[in-house]
Write a protein that holds these residues in place. Sequence first.
Motif, mmCIF file in Angstrom:
data_model
loop_
_atom_site.group_PDB
_atom_site.id
_atom_site.type_symbol
_atom_site.label_atom_id
_atom_site.label_comp_id
_atom_site.label_asym_id
_atom_site.label_seq_id
_atom_site.Cartn_x
_atom_site.Cartn_y
_atom_site.Cartn_z
ATOM 1 N N GLY A 26 102.262 63.270 52.433
ATOM 2 C CA GLY A 26 101.646 64.536 52.056
ATOM 3 C C GLY A 26 100.369 64.371 51.273
ATOM 4 O O GLY A 26 99.489 65.236 51.298
ATOM 5 N N GLU A 27 100.185 63.262 50.560
ATOM 6 C CA GLU A 27 98.978 63.083 49.758
ATOM 7 C C GLU A 27 97.769 62.654 50.578
ATOM 8 O O GLU A 27 96.648 62.647 50.091
ATOM 9 C CB GLU A 27 99.229 62.029 48.664
ATOM 10 C CG GLU A 27 100.360 62.396 47.724
ATOM 11 C CD GLU A 27 101.632 61.712 48.148
ATOM 12 O OE1 GLU A 27 102.229 61.011 47.309
ATOM 13 O OE2 GLU A 27 102.017 61.867 49.322
ATOM 14 N N ALA A 28 97.956 62.217 51.842
ATOM 15 C CA ALA A 28 96.843 61.721 52.649
ATOM 16 C C ALA A 28 95.979 62.889 53.155
ATOM 17 O O ALA A 28 96.489 63.901 53.620
ATOM 18 C CB ALA A 28 97.353 60.908 53.825
ATOM 19 N N ARG A 44 94.346 70.792 54.168
ATOM 20 C CA ARG A 44 94.339 71.246 52.781
ATOM 21 C C ARG A 44 94.284 70.054 51.823
ATOM 22 O O ARG A 44 93.634 70.116 50.776
ATOM 23 C CB ARG A 44 95.582 72.084 52.502
ATOM 24 C CG ARG A 44 95.589 72.706 51.108
ATOM 25 C CD ARG A 44 96.806 73.582 50.925
ATOM 26 N NE ARG A 44 96.819 74.665 51.877
ATOM 27 C CZ ARG A 44 96.170 75.825 51.708
ATOM 28 N NH1 ARG A 44 95.422 76.010 50.619
ATOM 29 N NH2 ARG A 44 96.240 76.779 52.607
ATOM 30 N N ALA A 45 94.987 68.931 52.197
ATOM 31 C CA ALA A 45 94.934 67.755 51.338
ATOM 32 C C ALA A 45 93.528 67.200 51.247
ATOM 33 O O ALA A 45 93.099 66.678 50.207
ATOM 34 C CB ALA A 45 95.889 66.672 51.868
ATOM 35 N N ALA A 46 92.749 67.339 52.380
ATOM 36 C CA ALA A 46 91.359 66.886 52.341
ATOM 37 C C ALA A 46 90.529 67.761 51.409
ATOM 38 O O ALA A 46 89.639 67.272 50.687
ATOM 39 C CB ALA A 46 90.773 66.901 53.750
ATOM 40 N N GLU A 47 90.775 69.082 51.434
ATOM 41 C CA GLU A 47 90.073 69.967 50.519
ATOM 42 C C GLU A 47 90.318 69.541 49.061
ATOM 43 O O GLU A 47 89.381 69.512 48.261
ATOM 44 C CB GLU A 47 90.536 71.415 50.731
ATOM 45 C CG GLU A 47 90.077 72.029 52.048
ATOM 46 C CD GLU A 47 90.519 73.482 52.187
ATOM 47 O OE1 GLU A 47 89.902 74.214 52.955
ATOM 48 O OE2 GLU A 47 91.502 73.870 51.483
ATOM 49 N N LEU A 49 91.430 66.576 47.903
ATOM 50 C CA LEU A 49 90.997 65.225 47.579
ATOM 51 C C LEU A 49 89.488 65.147 47.375
ATOM 52 O O LEU A 49 88.992 64.517 46.432
ATOM 53 C CB LEU A 49 91.435 64.253 48.677
ATOM 54 C CG LEU A 49 90.995 62.804 48.514
ATOM 55 C CD1 LEU A 49 91.647 62.194 47.269
ATOM 56 C CD2 LEU A 49 91.349 61.978 49.752
ATOM 57 N N LEU A 50 88.701 65.838 48.285
ATOM 58 C CA LEU A 50 87.244 65.724 48.236
ATOM 59 C C LEU A 50 86.567 66.931 47.592
ATOM 60 O O LEU A 50 85.311 67.004 47.565
ATOM 61 C CB LEU A 50 86.693 65.539 49.657
ATOM 62 C CG LEU A 50 87.201 64.286 50.381
ATOM 63 C CD1 LEU A 50 86.615 64.208 51.789
ATOM 64 C CD2 LEU A 50 86.834 63.046 49.606
ATOM 65 N N ALA A 124 93.051 58.208 51.880
ATOM 66 C CA ALA A 124 93.748 58.373 50.596
ATOM 67 C C ALA A 124 93.052 57.506 49.565
ATOM 68 O O ALA A 124 92.392 56.512 49.905
ATOM 69 C CB ALA A 124 95.211 57.967 50.721
ATOM 70 N N PRO A 125 93.134 57.877 48.299
ATOM 71 C CA PRO A 125 92.555 57.006 47.270
ATOM 72 C C PRO A 125 93.080 55.581 47.422
ATOM 73 O O PRO A 125 94.229 55.360 47.788
ATOM 74 C CB PRO A 125 93.016 57.647 45.961
ATOM 75 C CG PRO A 125 93.250 59.079 46.304
ATOM 76 C CD PRO A 125 93.754 59.092 47.716
#
Length: 796
Positions: A26-28, A44-47, A49-50, A124-125
């Motif tokens: 889920g964090e990717a 949404r995770a990309a939104e 994260l970045l 991912a980080p």
Amino acid sequence: MREAEHEVDDEIPPFAPEYRGLPFAGEAAGALLDAEGRIVGWTRAAEELLSLPADRACGRHIGDLLKDPDTRRVPSPDEWPEAWSGVSVVLTGTGEELRVDFQVLPLTNAGACAGASRYFVLAAPEGTAARWRQDQAFTTELFLQDRLGLAVFDLDLRLVRTNTHLLPYTGLAPDLRGLRLMDFLYAEDAASIERQLREVLRTGLPLVRAEETVRTLQEPGGGAVMTISAFRLQAPDGQVFGVTALFTDVTELRRTSERLSVLHRVTAAVGGSLSVVGTAEDLAAALVPAVGDLAVVEIAEEVFTGEEPTPGPDGSMPLRRTAVAGHRTAEPPLDHIVLARPDASAQPADPLTSMTVALRARGSVLGRMTVHRDAGKPPYEAADLHLLHEIAGHAALALDNARRYTREHRASVGLQRSLLPPSEAENVAVTTAGVYLPADTGTGVGGDWFDVIPLSSARVALVAGDVVGHGLAATAMMGRLRTAVRTLADLDLEPDELLVHLDDLVSQLGVETDGSDESDDATGPARPRTDPIGATCLYAIYDPVSRRLVMASAGHPPPAVAAPDGTVSFVPLNPGPPLGVSGLPFEIAEVDVEPGSILALYTDGLIESRERDVDEGMADLARRLAAPGVFDAPLRRLGREIVAARPADHLTDDITLLLARTRAVPSYDHVVWPVAADPAAVAEVRGAAARQLDDWGLAELAFTTELVLSELVTNAIRYAGGPVEVRLIRAGRLVCEVSDPSATQPRMRRALLTDEGGRGLYLVAQLTTRWGCRYTRYGKTIWAEQEFPDGADASR
């Protein structure tokens, strides 16, 4: 402009030649790219994260988000790998730089021959991705471990996945997926494990190193001991979907721990007794069932007497079967003696079901012990034999200590008994029987003693004493005190005066120096002795003429008096302090005793123990002396019965008991005449004595008796004045007594030819068997004894 940039960029960007892979989580952050590299999908995770909303990201070229322009060109179809991954620095919507781990997956349309129509990118980080890969590697390696069993169960506790080493030693099939534990384990073993796994599923609390015995249906045997740890499996949303258990084989560790525990228990068990038989019995009992179902201990014959065993030329020696524990049906009885080599181990059958090792200590073989397991039990291993040798070493030391104690104890008891008088004695005053029972303590026998000392004028002294401590030192001190009492008794001292002299002696012994550790040429000062010296003593005098018992005590319990009518009482005695304590005077106690009474003198070992106090012990002694038939039983048997009531293996102190049945001199066997302080009264005394001896049938002693009385009465009148008293006693021998109020001790001397006097006592000594002088509370008494002539009435 972006298209031109891509067209003029002819260099192939570097990418990872090796597929690293990122787990889907889920964090990717995810992005969907078209064939030109433009963003057409944004998660949404990309939104998050970045920090870039989807409406601002879609339509942009993915290269606009990369800090390094060399990575912007998309590979051509002919150089297209199936997937690639790497690490890059991206620019967030806020302008910050973020180092991410990415993975690119080419997507093709259905039916397309080559090339990619779209790309799916995961990022991912870098730190998060590293943790994902570590978790994946940890799980993979965990299932590859060969010393750890790993199993994943679903909610129904069916096996989902196991490593190949779950239970490799039990002969199980390599694939256990879909099975329950009860499909291949014993029902009770499986039920116990599943009960704990269900608890983990229910509560979420992990299970840590729970020990269970695991036996498989294919190879039951003794099973294996496993430690089981388990934890619950659940998805990120909290949904539980299974449990993972780790199985560790600790069978050998458990066996090693059990062997050490057995060694400690056996060592503790055999160290509590100083009896050879007791040590052997403790050893056999400790071996069953810890080491075997049957244990036999055989001890060399010499050990029981304290001697060191000596093997014969062939190494054999007589062994006594001393202790057996476990199944005894097929074994010879105890005390069965065999001739064997104890240092030669038995040759067992295969598999190994019995072991025999020698009991060896300080270079000597003391015996052997054998253990046996029943059929169906696991055979012995090399570690079991090593354990038995360790046990044998400790047990042999305890056995050798018991052997050496037996030798010293026998020597102490022998010395003690040699210093005591005969157990039975008889005279005109009493009939006596003594019993001595040494306590089986680790410090040796004590210093208890009793004595029966004939005194002048048919009297007898009864003595009971107890020296503080145990061992040879206490026994030697007892011998010195007994000798001192006999020496002082020969002076015919009163009981209180005798104890005063004995107290002085003990006090002097307490300050003596001990030079036992000094060499012959030692020049330093002598060391004062450090061992405490103390004793209690009861000294009683019984007079069969007056039928009176006079006594004094130095810290000793009072005697019991059992009258012929069945009543039992203790003499109301006020004991003084023990000998060697204070130097205070002692008090006299007097009681009249009926003929035929039984006097009981004893030491505190008879009336005191851990289980009862002194009052209870004295009450028990009184009950036994008042029992029916006591006066009809021989004294020796009565004494043994009283002492036998105290079990020897529970004694903390020696027991000494002296029983005396009193007698009386009839009134017609003794006469008393008062004598006036006049020399003329001597003739009257001689005449009265002659007539009395004629009445007694002792006329042959008349001449000698007249001479003796003449000398003694004349001296009493001349040197002491009056009043003077003469007494004749017929009690086994003829006793002549002359009493006067003077406290001056007469002294016998050899008179010269020119001397006019000084021959009286010399003459008395020549004419009588024995003579002496004793002090009384009113002066002194000089006495002389004569044996009855042959044929005279010596019934008394």
